[in-house]
Design an enzyme around this catalytic site. Structure first.
Site, PDB file in Angstrom:
ATOM      1  N   GLU A   1       7.821   1.374  15.974  1.00 45.05           N
ATOM      2  CA  GLU A   1       8.809   1.997  15.092  1.00 45.05           C
ATOM      3  C   GLU A   1       8.727   3.499  15.330  1.00 45.05           C
ATOM      4  O   GLU A   1       7.913   3.964  16.110  1.00 45.05           O
ATOM      5  CB  GLU A   1       8.483   1.680  13.635  1.00 45.05           C
TER       6      GLU A   1
ATOM      7  N   ASN B   1       0.805  -1.229   0.000  1.00 43.52           N
ATOM      8  CA  ASN B   1       0.000   0.000   0.000  1.00 43.52           C
ATOM      9  C   ASN B   1       0.838   1.280   0.000  1.00 43.52           C
ATOM     10  O   ASN B   1       0.448   2.280  -0.589  1.00 43.52           O
ATOM     11  CB  ASN B   1      -1.010  -0.007   1.160  1.00 43.52           C
TER      12      ASN B   1
ATOM     13  N   CYS C   1      -3.243   1.361   6.588  1.00 39.57           N
ATOM     14  CA  CYS C   1      -3.542   0.624   7.818  1.00 39.57           C
ATOM     15  C   CYS C   1      -4.202   1.515   8.868  1.00 39.57           C
ATOM     16  O   CYS C   1      -4.890   1.033   9.750  1.00 39.57           O
ATOM     17  CB  CYS C   1      -2.260   0.015   8.371  1.00 39.57           C
TER      18      CYS C   1
ATOM     19  N   GLU D   1       4.229  -4.891  12.358  1.00 40.60           N
ATOM     20  CA  GLU D   1       3.262  -3.798  12.144  1.00 40.60           C
ATOM     21  C   GLU D   1       2.148  -4.386  11.302  1.00 40.60           C
ATOM     22  O   GLU D   1       2.352  -4.662  10.110  1.00 40.60           O
ATOM     23  CB  GLU D   1       3.928  -2.628  11.403  1.00 40.60           C
TER      24      GLU D   1
END
Ligand code: NAD
Length: 484
Positions: free
Chosen positions: A464, A154, A286, A252
């Site tokens: 992160e 994405n 996301c 993630e």
């Protein structure tokens, strides 16, 4: 490049572009048109072995360079990538189907910014010391070793650069495995890295699919850490494979994020913000707010204005500067998203707009879906709790703050959310009650690269961003010096 302008991509191993060890290829298709524009080598275990070996060989020399020299390399990569800014945006737009304006503002921009940001942060890092009465402790941040960096389709270069920069900046060497659906800008990054003359083996790349290339990479005994961004189901497999060898692991994963709209919000700004958060990149981020919870007293006003704003978005040619919405990534994904609309109807949902494919003229072979708004679904229904990852949002009413928080927390995910209110105290209170890694108040995707990024529950493990990335990509070692 063949006669039709189709490029055959190659792996990048030990500072060279190399053929893969095999004969299988996959077509890279443009989501907007369905046309093939490149071929991707379907690499396997032998290719992974070669890339890991190159990374292992390069690691001690790279680590010995010292942080300032490594930061200089990150800046050189950023400068060279910036020269290719327009090429990054065009390739990303063709490869993913996203509007070119978005590819410029988000993908091309952030990929350069990621390298610059981590260069600065690494240079500024100071040695931490802890004094005792009779001793001095200090902390050495040593590289972990060789990292596997696995990314989704994405935000291809945005997410890859977000991993490569801190990983190599902290002295690790890496093997990248970008999504097989969107390999073009990863290939461009390897050309940039090759062009600036980064020492051979510091960054390697193996193209291929999850089973053929991703899985052997995670399982490889020469891999010390795995940084994975992708779906929750894949994350489970990655964790299963990495855990027995105690590899350092960051996951993630997916999200099903709520936007909570209170009656006291600035309605105009909220509508604009919630439309953006629901549909940016065709809802394929996301962090997208795909479940919209609206306080009962303003629900009807919100529903009317929201649907009107959604219907005003321009869908069409991703290469056109004025396009708001492009195509979905693949036929399979389009089918999955449409399947959720069917489920919504079975679950008693009312389709307020969209719900059908829409084919802009000249793009009949592409993967297009009208932005879709669904009302009247129970908050615990499948469409309201499962990740759809497309241009589909559900609207829900709530009566009280507690009810809104209860609905927001009623999913297996916990990545992000947003709260819309003119009362900052309420904004803070509601945000802090949400089971989520990140919450924005009166904004969405307002990113400061220094802050922690990541999710709770099934949205992932670890953080992160800023010093959290530097921490993940290094091992903190304590040295204690006893005074005389
Ligand atoms: P995916 O899980 O299908 O694939 C991600 C990557 O993993 C690809 O490179 C794929 O080839 C690889 N892969 C697949 N199977 C593997 C295996 N067994 N071992 C190792 N690697 C394997 O995800 P996707 O469809 O590419 O991306 C969409 C998902 O990514 C969504 O769920 C979205 O929420 C999530 N995502 C999360 C974040 C975040 O920061 N939390 C950011 C972007 C996307």
């Amino acid at each position: 490049m063949d006669k039709e302008g189709i490029r055959d991509l190659r792996n990048y191993v030990g500072g060279c572009f190399v053929e893969h060890d095999g004969s299988e290829w996959m077509d890279v298709l443009e989501p907007a048109t369905g046309e093939r524009f490149a071929r991707l080598p379907l690499s396997g275990s032998n290719d992974v072995d070669a890339a890991v070996e190159a990374a292992r060989e390069a690691q001690p020399g790279w680590a010995a360079l010292g942080k300032d020299s490594r930061a200089d390399w990150l800046d050189r990569i950023a400068d060279s990538l910036e020269v290719s800014f327009e090429e990054v945006a065009e390739l990303e737009s063709r490869d993913t189907g996203k509007p070119i304006s978005l590819a410029r503002a988000v993908d091309a921009n952030r990929s350069v910014a990621n390298f610059r940001f981590f260069a600065g942060l690494i240079r500024e890092q100071e040695k931490e010391t802890f004094e005792m009465e009779d001793a001095t402790n200090y902390v050495v941040n040593r590289p972990v070793g060789v990292g596997a960096l696995i990314t989704p389709w994405n935000l291809p270069l945005y997410l890859l650069s977000w991993k490569v920069a801190p990983a190599i900046g902290m002295g690790n060497t890496v093997v990248c495995k970008p999504s097989e659906l969107t390999p073009m800008t990863a290939d461009l990054l390897m050309r940039v890295i090759d062009g600036v003359g980064l020492p051979a083996g510091v960054v390697n790349l193996v193209h291929g699919d999850g089973m053929g290339a991703g899985s052997p990479l995670v399982a490889h005994p020469g891999i010390d850490l795995v940084s994975f961004t992708g779906g929750t189901a894949t994350g489970e497999k990655v964790a299963e494979s990495a855990a027995p060898a105690f590899k350092k692991l960051s996951l993630e994963l997916g999200g099903k994020n709520s936007s909570i709209v209170f009656a006291d919000c600035d309605m105009e700004k909220t509508i604009a913000g919630v439309v953006r958060s629901g549909f940016l990149n065709q809802g394929q981020v996301c962090l997208c707010g795909s479940r919209i919870l609206v306080e009962d007293s303003v629900y009807d006003e919100f529903e009317r204005a929201f649907v009107e704003a959604v219907e005003q978005m321009r869908i069409g040619d991703p290469a056109d500067d004025s396009t708001d919405l492009g195509a979905l990534i693949s036929k399979d994904h389009l089918q999955k998203v449409q399947g959720y609309v069917d489920i919504a109807i079975e679950e008693g949902g009312r389709i307020l707009t969209g719900g059908t494919p829409c084919l802009p003229s000249g793009f009949e072979e592409g993967n297009w879906m009208a932005p879709t708004v669904i009302a009247d679904l129970p908050p615990e229904s499948r469409c309201s709790t499962e990740e759809i990852f497309g241009p589909v949002v559900t609207l829900h009413r709530f009566q009280s703050e507690e009810e809104a928080v209860g609905i927001a927390n009623g999913t297996r995910y916990g990545l992000a959310g947003s709260v819309w209110t003119s009362d900052m105290e309420k904004g803070k209170r509601v945000s802090e009650s949400m089971e989520s890694g990140m919450v924005w108040v009166n904004t969405w995707l307002h990113r400061d690269l220094r802050v922690p990024f990541g999710g709770v529950k099934d949205s992932g493990v670890g953080r992160e961003g800023g010093r959290w990335s530097l921490g993940f990509f290094s091992e903190a070692m304590n040295v204690c010096l006893k005074h005389d």
